[in-house]
Design a protein around this motif. Structure first.
Motif, PDB file in Angstrom:
ATOM      1  N   ALA A   1      36.842  22.496  14.995  1.00 48.88           N
ATOM      2  CA  ALA A   1      37.617  22.374  13.761  1.00 48.88           C
ATOM      3  C   ALA A   1      36.977  21.351  12.827  1.00 48.88           C
ATOM      4  CB  ALA A   1      39.057  21.984  14.086  1.00 48.88           C
ATOM      5  N   LEU A   2      36.501  20.237  13.370  1.00 53.07           N
ATOM      6  CA  LEU A   2      35.862  19.218  12.537  1.00 53.07           C
ATOM      7  C   LEU A   2      34.529  19.710  11.982  1.00 53.07           C
ATOM      8  CD1 LEU A   2      36.593  15.956  14.568  1.00 53.07           C
ATOM      9  CD2 LEU A   2      37.677  16.714  12.435  1.00 53.07           C
ATOM     10  N   ALA A   3      33.806  20.494  12.767  1.00 54.32           N
ATOM     11  CA  ALA A   3      32.536  21.056  12.278  1.00 54.32           C
ATOM     12  C   ALA A   3      32.778  21.945  11.068  1.00 54.32           C
ATOM     13  CB  ALA A   3      31.847  21.835  13.389  1.00 54.32           C
ATOM     14  N   HIS A   4      33.824  22.759  11.133  1.00 52.01           N
ATOM     15  CA  HIS A   4      34.141  23.633   9.998  1.00 52.01           C
ATOM     16  C   HIS A   4      34.610  22.825   8.791  1.00 52.01           C
ATOM     17  CE1 HIS A   4      34.784  27.131  13.030  1.00 52.01           C
ATOM     18  NE2 HIS A   4      33.520  27.039  12.633  1.00 52.01           N
ATOM     19  N   TRP A   5      35.369  21.750   9.037  1.00 49.06           N
ATOM     20  CA  TRP A   5      35.790  20.880   7.935  1.00 49.06           C
ATOM     21  C   TRP A   5      34.584  20.250   7.253  1.00 49.06           C
ATOM     22  CZ3 TRP A   5      35.265  15.678   6.765  1.00 49.06           C
ATOM     23  CH2 TRP A   5      36.049  15.193   5.720  1.00 49.06           C
ATOM     24  N   LEU A   6      33.635  19.777   8.043  1.00 48.27           N
ATOM     25  CA  LEU A   6      32.427  19.169   7.492  1.00 48.27           C
ATOM     26  C   LEU A   6      31.605  20.176   6.700  1.00 48.27           C
ATOM     27  CD1 LEU A   6      31.381  16.926  10.502  1.00 48.27           C
ATOM     28  CD2 LEU A   6      31.868  16.104   8.182  1.00 48.27           C
TER      29      LEU A   6
ATOM     30  N   ARG B   1      29.683  21.871   1.571  1.00 49.35           N
ATOM     31  CA  ARG B   1      29.502  22.997   0.638  1.00 49.35           C
ATOM     32  C   ARG B   1      30.136  22.676  -0.714  1.00 49.35           C
ATOM     33  NH1 ARG B   1      31.709  26.328   3.702  1.00 49.35           N
ATOM     34  NH2 ARG B   1      29.853  27.023   4.847  1.00 49.35           N
ATOM     35  N   ALA B   2      31.329  22.088  -0.678  1.00 46.46           N
ATOM     36  CA  ALA B   2      32.006  21.728  -1.924  1.00 46.46           C
ATOM     37  C   ALA B   2      31.242  20.657  -2.697  1.00 46.46           C
ATOM     38  CB  ALA B   2      33.422  21.236  -1.616  1.00 46.46           C
ATOM     39  N   ALA B   3      30.483  19.820  -1.976  1.00 47.29           N
ATOM     40  CA  ALA B   3      29.701  18.763  -2.619  1.00 47.29           C
ATOM     41  C   ALA B   3      28.337  19.262  -3.093  1.00 47.29           C
ATOM     42  CB  ALA B   3      29.509  17.599  -1.659  1.00 47.29           C
ATOM     43  N   GLY B   4      28.050  20.546  -2.857  1.00 46.87           N
ATOM     44  CA  GLY B   4      26.806  21.130  -3.326  1.00 46.87           C
ATOM     45  C   GLY B   4      25.643  21.048  -2.353  1.00 46.87           C
ATOM     46  N   SER B   5      25.908  20.690  -1.101  1.00 47.24           N
ATOM     47  CA  SER B   5      24.839  20.592  -0.106  1.00 47.24           C
ATOM     48  C   SER B   5      24.453  21.973   0.408  1.00 47.24           C
ATOM     49  CB  SER B   5      25.278  19.713   1.067  1.00 47.24           C
ATOM     50  OG  SER B   5      25.566  18.399   0.635  1.00 47.24           O
ATOM     51  N   ALA B   6      23.181  22.143   0.703  1.00 41.08           N
ATOM     52  CA  ALA B   6      22.687  23.429   1.201  1.00 41.08           C
ATOM     53  C   ALA B   6      22.733  23.508   2.719  1.00 41.08           C
ATOM     54  CB  ALA B   6      21.257  23.661   0.729  1.00 41.08           C
ATOM     55  N   ARG B   7      22.899  22.365   3.379  1.00 43.79           N
ATOM     56  CA  ARG B   7      22.959  22.337   4.836  1.00 43.79           C
ATOM     57  C   ARG B   7      23.692  21.077   5.266  1.00 43.79           C
ATOM     58  NH1 ARG B   7      16.567  20.811   5.997  1.00 43.79           N
ATOM     59  NH2 ARG B   7      16.607  18.809   4.887  1.00 43.79           N
TER      60      ARG B   7
ATOM     61  N   ALA C   1      14.465   5.355  26.400  1.00 45.37           N
ATOM     62  CA  ALA C   1      15.736   5.100  27.062  1.00 45.37           C
ATOM     63  C   ALA C   1      16.697   6.279  26.916  1.00 45.37           C
ATOM     64  CB  ALA C   1      16.388   3.844  26.495  1.00 45.37           C
ATOM     65  N   SER C   2      16.582   7.020  25.821  1.00 42.81           N
ATOM     66  CA  SER C   2      17.438   8.185  25.612  1.00 42.81           C
ATOM     67  C   SER C   2      16.771   9.121  24.610  1.00 42.81           C
ATOM     68  CB  SER C   2      18.840   7.791  25.118  1.00 42.81           C
ATOM     69  OG  SER C   2      18.762   7.064  23.906  1.00 42.81           O
ATOM     70  N   THR C   3      17.114  10.401  24.721  1.00 42.06           N
ATOM     71  CA  THR C   3      16.552  11.426  23.839  1.00 42.06           C
ATOM     72  C   THR C   3      17.681  12.074  23.055  1.00 42.06           C
ATOM     73  OG1 THR C   3      14.737  11.852  25.390  1.00 42.06           O
ATOM     74  CG2 THR C   3      15.191  13.552  23.743  1.00 42.06           C
ATOM     75  N   TRP C   4      17.443  12.271  21.771  1.00 44.88           N
ATOM     76  CA  TRP C   4      18.431  12.832  20.860  1.00 44.88           C
ATOM     77  C   TRP C   4      17.858  14.045  20.135  1.00 44.88           C
ATOM     78  CZ3 TRP C   4      23.021   9.742  19.494  1.00 44.88           C
ATOM     79  CH2 TRP C   4      23.098   8.547  20.200  1.00 44.88           C
ATOM     80  N   VAL C   5      18.726  14.897  19.643  1.00 38.84           N
ATOM     81  CA  VAL C   5      18.304  16.013  18.801  1.00 38.84           C
ATOM     82  C   VAL C   5      19.107  15.993  17.515  1.00 38.84           C
ATOM     83  CG1 VAL C   5      17.420  17.549  20.581  1.00 38.84           C
ATOM     84  CG2 VAL C   5      19.863  17.557  20.064  1.00 38.84           C
ATOM     85  N   ASN C   6      18.430  16.268  16.420  1.00 38.70           N
ATOM     86  CA  ASN C   6      19.116  16.395  15.142  1.00 38.70           C
ATOM     87  C   ASN C   6      19.270  17.877  14.857  1.00 38.70           C
ATOM     88  OD1 ASN C   6      19.368  16.656  12.108  1.00 38.70           O
ATOM     89  ND2 ASN C   6      19.420  14.432  12.322  1.00 38.70           N
ATOM     90  N   ARG C   7      20.498  18.322  14.768  1.00 42.23           N
ATOM     91  CA  ARG C   7      20.807  19.737  14.539  1.00 42.23           C
ATOM     92  C   ARG C   7      21.453  19.915  13.175  1.00 42.23           C
ATOM     93  NH1 ARG C   7      20.738  23.374  18.717  1.00 42.23           N
ATOM     94  NH2 ARG C   7      20.365  22.550  20.813  1.00 42.23           N
ATOM     95  N   ALA C   8      21.152  21.049  12.533  1.00 41.74           N
ATOM     96  CA  ALA C   8      21.748  21.337  11.230  1.00 41.74           C
ATOM     97  C   ALA C   8      21.988  22.836  11.094  1.00 41.74           C
ATOM     98  CB  ALA C   8      20.833  20.853  10.104  1.00 41.74           C
ATOM     99  N   ILE C   9      22.848  23.169  10.134  1.00 41.17           N
ATOM    100  CA  ILE C   9      23.157  24.566   9.860  1.00 41.17           C
ATOM    101  C   ILE C   9      23.118  24.778   8.345  1.00 41.17           C
ATOM    102  CG2 ILE C   9      25.667  24.227   9.690  1.00 41.17           C
ATOM    103  CD1 ILE C   9      25.968  26.902  11.210  1.00 41.17           C
ATOM    104  N   ALA C  10      22.571  25.913   7.929  1.00 40.86           N
ATOM    105  CA  ALA C  10      22.542  26.246   6.514  1.00 40.86           C
ATOM    106  C   ALA C  10      23.940  26.660   6.072  1.00 40.86           C
ATOM    107  CB  ALA C  10      21.549  27.374   6.257  1.00 40.86           C
ATOM    108  N   LEU C  11      24.303  26.308   4.844  1.00 38.57           N
ATOM    109  CA  LEU C  11      25.655  26.591   4.329  1.00 38.57           C
ATOM    110  C   LEU C  11      25.632  27.776   3.365  1.00 38.57           C
ATOM    111  CD1 LEU C  11      26.723  22.904   3.624  1.00 38.57           C
ATOM    112  CD2 LEU C  11      27.268  24.307   5.624  1.00 38.57           C
TER     113      LEU C  11
END
Length: 301
Positions: free
Chosen positions: A98-103, A108-114, A291-301
């Motif tokens: 639900a929070l992912a969809h809110w974000l 999208r409303a702010a004009g971001s493409a992803r 010490a730790s590994t991270w991934v940056n994930r994104a989705i196109a809007l």
């Protein structure tokens, strides 16, 4: 109260305020303990980000509450940058989705493409984002200098010196660090005011937190931003001007940053880097370990 579709019954939501920073940090910390074994984020990190002049907390955040208890939050921090966390005992209930969809709607409303975020590799958040169609943009690592290890650095070239930054240096530091980071980072230049909110305006900032490397002619050619996070010292930013690289200056600056931090009580020293910067090898050469590994994930809007 703001309504979010898909939340379990009995939960309420509202925009957050600066007074919610400690509650937000508690949610983040609880998630990090599960994912990483310890918490790295501090409440000062939350406040520094939220106090940027360009940032509107009310428009950019949402908190999810079970009664008076904050159990999850989402933050549209910048154009394509989001942060979110859900208490471990509330995961698996659809709150993260639900929070992912809110974000997505907010971006999208702010004009971001992803829109995207960085999460520990293999964590519940990583698995959820993969299921929701978020693709990996880059991999990142937290690297730590073991407590018993020192960085072996060459002496500074003759005439070079490292010192605390003064207020008159702030614009020079901002320009240098932003120029260096924008060599590989795909974002707009941060304003001086927003940069300052995260650096010299960060709660608890002390003069030793911002160190400058000066050339013999007095020009600033390098800078390090380091601060305490619990028992650890975190190097948030370190950079050397392109025309002064390859001279062993960065290791010398790390030695200085870690030494200053240990003088102020740090028992561990760490920093973060990612595949875009190409600096992991440099840090490993001076004795730091992943010490730790991270991934940056994104989705196109």
């Amino acid at each position: 109260m703001t309504t979010i579709d898909g939340l379990p019954a009995g939960l309420s939501t509202r925009p957050l305020t600066l007074a919610d920073a400690e509650a937000v940090h508690a949610v983040i910390a609880a998630e990090e303990v599960v994912d990483l074994g310890e918490s790295e984020m501090t409440v000062e990190d939350v406040v520094a980000d939220w106090q940027r002049p360009s940032y509107d907390i009310t428009a950019s955040t949402i908190g999810v509450f079970d009664g008076d208890r904050l159990v999850a939050y989402a933050d549209h921090s910048d154009a394509d940058v989001a942060y979110t966390a859900v208490l471990p005992d509330h995961q698996g209930r659809g709150i993260g989705t639900a929070l992912a969809h809110w974000l997505q709607d907010r971006a999208r409303a702010a004009g971001s493409a992803r829109i995207g975020t960085q999460v520990p590799e293999g964590s519940a958040a990583d698995r959820l984002m993969a299921d929701l169609g978020y693709a990996v943009r880059w991999t990142a690592w937290d690297l730590e200098l073991p407590p018993e290890r020192e960085v072996a650095a060459r002496p500074l070239p003759d005439g070079f010196a490292i010192r605390n930054a003064e207020e008159s240096d702030h614009e020079i530091v901002w320009t240098l660090l932003e120029d260096c980071f924008l060599e590989w980072s795909e974002r707009e230049r941060m304003s001086l005011e927003d940069f300052g909110a995260r650096v010299w305006g960060r709660p608890g900032h002390q003069p030793w937190n911002l160190r400058l490397l000066a050339a013999p002619d007095g020009r600033v050619v390098g800078a390090t931003h380091v601060f305490l996070a619990g028992e650890g010292a975190y190097v948030a930013r370190i950079a050397v001007r392109p025309d002064h690289r390859g001279r062993g200056l960065a290791p010398a600056m790390l030695v200085d940053a870690f030494a200053r931090a240990r003088e102020h009580g740090a028992v561990r020293c760490y920093l973060s880097t990612d595949t875009r910067a190409g600096a992991r090898g440099l840090y490993e050469k001076v004795g730091m370990e992943v010490a730790s590994t991270w991934v940056n994930r994104a989705i196109a809007l």
